[in-house]
Each structure stands twice: as structure tokens, then as C-alpha cells.
Design a protein around this motif. Structure first.
Motif, mmCIF file in Angstrom:
data_model
loop_
_atom_site.group_PDB
_atom_site.id
_atom_site.type_symbol
_atom_site.label_atom_id
_atom_site.label_comp_id
_atom_site.label_asym_id
_atom_site.label_seq_id
_atom_site.Cartn_x
_atom_site.Cartn_y
_atom_site.Cartn_z
ATOM 1 N N GLN A 119 0.825 -1.205 0.000
ATOM 2 C CA GLN A 119 0.000 0.000 0.000
ATOM 3 C C GLN A 119 0.861 1.258 0.000
ATOM 4 O O GLN A 119 0.592 2.215 -0.732
ATOM 5 C CB GLN A 119 -0.916 0.010 1.231
ATOM 6 C CG GLN A 119 -2.226 -0.735 1.054
ATOM 7 C CD GLN A 119 -3.118 -0.557 2.269
ATOM 8 O OE1 GLN A 119 -2.700 -0.767 3.406
ATOM 9 N NE2 GLN A 119 -4.358 -0.164 2.046
ATOM 10 N N GLN A 120 1.897 1.253 0.827
ATOM 11 C CA GLN A 120 2.784 2.407 0.886
ATOM 12 C C GLN A 120 3.545 2.598 -0.418
ATOM 13 O O GLN A 120 3.781 3.726 -0.842
ATOM 14 C CB GLN A 120 3.758 2.247 2.052
ATOM 15 C CG GLN A 120 3.104 2.376 3.418
ATOM 16 C CD GLN A 120 4.068 2.079 4.543
ATOM 17 O OE1 GLN A 120 4.941 1.223 4.429
ATOM 18 N NE2 GLN A 120 3.922 2.787 5.653
ATOM 19 N N PHE A 122 2.394 1.829 -3.375
ATOM 20 C CA PHE A 122 1.409 2.405 -4.292
ATOM 21 C C PHE A 122 1.248 3.899 -4.028
ATOM 22 O O PHE A 122 1.221 4.716 -4.963
ATOM 23 C CB PHE A 122 0.069 1.686 -4.117
ATOM 24 C CG PHE A 122 -1.018 2.189 -5.034
ATOM 25 C CD1 PHE A 122 -0.824 2.269 -6.400
ATOM 26 C CD2 PHE A 122 -2.238 2.601 -4.504
ATOM 27 C CE1 PHE A 122 -1.824 2.734 -7.248
ATOM 28 C CE2 PHE A 122 -3.245 3.062 -5.337
ATOM 29 C CZ PHE A 122 -3.039 3.136 -6.711
ATOM 30 N N ALA A 123 1.164 4.281 -2.743
ATOM 31 C CA ALA A 123 1.055 5.697 -2.381
ATOM 32 C C ALA A 123 2.292 6.462 -2.818
ATOM 33 O O ALA A 123 2.199 7.585 -3.332
ATOM 34 C CB ALA A 123 0.851 5.834 -0.867
ATOM 35 N N LEU A 126 2.115 7.084 -6.541
ATOM 36 C CA LEU A 126 1.100 8.090 -6.845
ATOM 37 C C LEU A 126 1.635 9.503 -6.568
ATOM 38 O O LEU A 126 1.423 10.427 -7.365
ATOM 39 C CB LEU A 126 -0.167 7.845 -6.022
ATOM 40 C CG LEU A 126 -1.068 6.686 -6.446
ATOM 41 C CD1 LEU A 126 -2.178 6.485 -5.416
ATOM 42 C CD2 LEU A 126 -1.666 6.942 -7.831
ATOM 43 N N LEU A 296 -4.899 11.344 -3.753
ATOM 44 C CA LEU A 296 -5.144 9.907 -3.616
ATOM 45 C C LEU A 296 -3.960 9.231 -2.929
ATOM 46 O O LEU A 296 -4.142 8.364 -2.069
ATOM 47 C CB LEU A 296 -5.376 9.284 -4.995
ATOM 48 C CG LEU A 296 -5.624 7.769 -5.028
ATOM 49 C CD1 LEU A 296 -6.852 7.410 -4.189
ATOM 50 C CD2 LEU A 296 -5.775 7.282 -6.471
ATOM 51 N N GLY A 297 -2.758 9.660 -3.298
ATOM 52 C CA GLY A 297 -1.567 9.116 -2.652
ATOM 53 C C GLY A 297 -1.555 9.397 -1.161
ATOM 54 O O GLY A 297 -1.200 8.538 -0.348
ATOM 55 N N TRP A 299 -4.199 9.879 0.713
ATOM 56 C CA TRP A 299 -5.259 9.065 1.339
ATOM 57 C C TRP A 299 -4.781 7.626 1.533
ATOM 58 O O TRP A 299 -4.974 7.043 2.620
ATOM 59 C CB TRP A 299 -6.515 9.086 0.471
ATOM 60 C CG TRP A 299 -7.624 8.252 1.020
ATOM 61 C CD1 TRP A 299 -8.420 8.543 2.101
ATOM 62 C CD2 TRP A 299 -8.051 6.972 0.538
ATOM 63 N NE1 TRP A 299 -9.328 7.528 2.316
ATOM 64 C CE2 TRP A 299 -9.133 6.553 1.364
ATOM 65 C CE3 TRP A 299 -7.655 6.152 -0.522
ATOM 66 C CZ2 TRP A 299 -9.774 5.347 1.169
ATOM 67 C CZ3 TRP A 299 -8.293 4.953 -0.717
ATOM 68 C CH2 TRP A 299 -9.352 4.564 0.129
ATOM 69 N N VAL A 300 -4.168 7.047 0.511
ATOM 70 C CA VAL A 300 -3.665 5.668 0.609
ATOM 71 C C VAL A 300 -2.612 5.573 1.704
ATOM 72 O O VAL A 300 -2.581 4.639 2.491
ATOM 73 C CB VAL A 300 -3.083 5.192 -0.741
ATOM 74 C CG1 VAL A 300 -2.408 3.833 -0.584
ATOM 75 C CG2 VAL A 300 -4.173 5.128 -1.796
ATOM 76 N N LEU A 301 -1.736 6.594 1.776
ATOM 77 C CA LEU A 301 -0.701 6.615 2.793
ATOM 78 C C LEU A 301 -1.300 6.723 4.205
ATOM 79 O O LEU A 301 -0.859 6.057 5.138
ATOM 80 C CB LEU A 301 0.246 7.800 2.547
ATOM 81 C CG LEU A 301 1.383 7.995 3.553
ATOM 82 C CD1 LEU A 301 2.279 6.766 3.570
ATOM 83 C CD2 LEU A 301 2.180 9.242 3.206
ATOM 84 N N ILE A 303 -4.207 5.658 5.261
ATOM 85 C CA ILE A 303 -4.930 4.477 5.704
ATOM 86 C C ILE A 303 -4.035 3.229 5.749
ATOM 87 O O ILE A 303 -4.454 2.168 6.217
ATOM 88 C CB ILE A 303 -6.138 4.168 4.804
ATOM 89 C CG1 ILE A 303 -5.693 3.813 3.370
ATOM 90 C CG2 ILE A 303 -7.110 5.319 4.815
ATOM 91 C CD1 ILE A 303 -6.832 3.350 2.481
ATOM 92 N N SER A 304 -2.813 3.361 5.254
ATOM 93 C CA SER A 304 -1.916 2.190 5.205
ATOM 94 C C SER A 304 -1.282 1.906 6.576
ATOM 95 O O SER A 304 -1.222 2.774 7.431
ATOM 96 C CB SER A 304 -0.818 2.402 4.177
ATOM 97 O OG SER A 304 0.013 3.482 4.516
#
Length: 304
Positions: A119-120, A122-123, A126, A296-297, A299-301, A303-304
């Protein structure tokens, strides 16, 4: 995730500093060496923290900390040099895109504790993609010239190296003590610019009382106070972040560029010859997509 909020706030402050840098370097202070000298010398302000946790560590940690401060001043000099030659909207995205990659690679090479989740990752991608996209067309216009890219790339490497070394310092020293020793390195490196005759001559010139240099001094001191606060927040973020999260502090420079973009649009009305932003429908769409990718990056970061 306190380090994340501190990082975003620090980049807002740094965005204001970058705008002031461009104004001063373009219109008032034409010598990046002199500029780097004053930044280094003003690092002695941090010595006021000595009563709150300063001590003398072993020689290895002193060398590591002082070297980290030296690397930061070298980064600033390269960045100022690049900013003098290129537009802010060219230099900032290159540094914002490449420095986290350098930080990532350096941690992979030198830290056994480096680890990030899928997940990180991917963030991370992004955030870098958003930073590149936000100035993609301008970067393509300049890609043919290695000379125009050399200083921003060099700045990126030194910034990545600074983040890596700073985390090593804060992994071994308390925050205040580590910060003071890093700023000792900044101070000593700033003094080295006095070797340049041109720098010494300009320092003498800028010290002369006149309305011109008085205004320059006010702007410079104001932006240094802002930058100093941003620096403390950024160092605190590095201190609080895990080893695998430090690369994100560098990757989040896309936030700084978003703030620069907003400030440039606002200030370009009064200073159009220094701060320029293209605002065609195509450019607005591209930058909107870039901002969404960065959001988006984040947000993903988060919640990861």
C-alpha cells in the motif's frame, strides 16, 4: 501519523520560502553563493536550543551530524543555482520527483531496517507521478538540454542524501541534540562560502544601509523565519517517522508544488515578471489530475 501532518505543514511554509527565493534571486540577490552563505550563518539561531538538551556525543555521531548539515547547505546552493537559471515550476517538480527516489534507493542500500508495504509503495508511486505530471509539458520542453537538468538532478540527489543521513542521526541522538549538531554543519559550511571573493564583495555591498537593501533584508529575514519553522517541523517529522516512512517525507514535496502553484497564481498579478503560471484549459486539466493523484496518494498513505 503525526509526522505526515507536520510534513504537509512544513511544505506549506517551504512553498512560501520558494516564492521568496525566486523573488530575491531574480530581482535582488543575484548570487546563490551569497544566499547559501546567509542561510548557513543564520543556522546559529538554532544554537539557542543548547540549554534544552545539548551534549557532546561520540566522534562518529558528531561527524555524521555535521556532514548531514553540510549536505543540506550543498543541496540549497545547487537548488538556488538552479532556481536562478530556471523557472520555479521547472526546478521544484524535478527535485520533488527525483529526491524521494534517491532517498528510497539510499535507504535500500544503507539501512537494514528499511521496509514499506505494498500500500505504501502504491502511495509512493502516486505521489511521485502526481508531482511529475503537474509540470510534465514544461519538463519535456527542457529535456533536450542536459545542462538545464544537471543542477535540479544534483539538488535531488543531495536532498535525498540529506534525508537519509538525517534519519540516521535522529536514530542515534535525541531530537534537539541532533538538530543542533546538524545546524553546526550548516553553519560551518556556510562559512566556507567566504572563500569566494565575489561572495565577500557582495556581503559588504548588501551590508550598506539603503532603502533597496533594507527591503531585501526584511524579505530575507521574514522568509528565513518561515523557513526556520518549516525546517524544525520537517526535522521533527524525520525524527518521528519510521525508517520506511522517511522517503515519503521527500515524496510529499508534491504538496509543496501545489502550494507554490496556488501562491504563484495569486502573486503573479503583482509580480508577473518573476512568477508566471500558464493557465490554459489543457494545463488546468493536467494539473487538476496531478493534484487528484497526490490527494489519492495521501489518502492511501494515511490508511496504510
Amino acid at each position: 501519523m503525526l509526522w505526515l501532518y507536520l510534513t504537509i505543514l512544513s511544505y506549506f511554509l517551504f512553498a512560501n520560502v520558494t516564492i521568496a527565493d525566486k523573488y530575491l534571486l531574480k530581482a535582488r540577490i543575484p548570487d546563490p553563493e551569497t544566499y547559501a552563505f546567509y542561510v548557513g550563518i543564520l543556522s546559529m539561531v538554532y544554537f539557542s536550543l543548547i540549554p534544552f538538551g545539548f551534549f557532546i556525543p561520540n566522534l562518529y555521531l558528531i561527524f555524521l551530524s555535521v556532514s548531514t548539515g553540510a549536505i543540506y547547505i550543498i543541496y540549497l546552493f545547487c537548488f538556488y543555482k538552479a532556481l536562478k537559471i530556471q523557472e520555479t515550476s521547472i526546478v521544484a517538480p524535478i527535485v520533488g520527483a527525483l529526491s524521494p527516489i534517491f532517498t528510497f534507493l539510499l535507504f535500500v542500500l544503507f539501512s537494514k531496517k528499511f521496509y514499506i508495504t505494498y500500500q505504501q509503495t502504491f502511495a509512493f508511486l502516486l505521489l511521485i507521478l502526481g508531482t511529475v505530471l503537474i509540470s510534465y509539458s514544461k519538463l519535456l520542453e527542457k529535456i533536450y538540454s542536459f545542462k538545464s537538468l544537471f543542477l535540479p538532478i544534483l539538488s535531488s540527489f543531495f536532498l535525498g542524501l540529506f534525508f537519509t543521513l538525517a534519519k540516521f542521526v535522529y536514530s542515534s541522538l535525541p531530537f534537539i541534540n541532533g538538530l543542533i549538531w546538524i545546524k553546526v554543519g550548516c553553519f560551518l559550511t556556510g562559512l566556507l562560502f567566504l572563500i569566494s571573493h565575489k561572495t565577500r564583495k557582495y556581503i559588504t555591498k548588501i551590508s550598506l544601509p539603503s532603502p533597496y537593501f533594507k527591503k531585501t533584508g526584511i524579505i530575507f529575514i521574514g522568509k528565513e523565519i518561515t523557513g526556520g519553522l518549516g525546517s524544525i517541523l520537517q526535522h521533527l517529522a524525520v525524527f518521528l517517522a519510521k525508517v520506511g516512512e522517511v522517503a515519503f517525507i521527500s515524496a510529499l514535496q508534491g504538496m509543496q508544488y501545489i502550494f507554490i502553484l496556488i501562491l504563484s497564481i495569486i502573486l503573479s498579478v503583482k509580480f508577473p515578471y518573476i512568477l508566471k503560471e500558464e493557465l490554459s484549459k489543457k494545463v488546468i486539466l493536467k494539473k487538476t489530475i496531478a493534484i487528484l493523484l497526490i490527494a489519492l496518494g495521501l489518502w492511501v498513505l494515511a490508511i496504510s
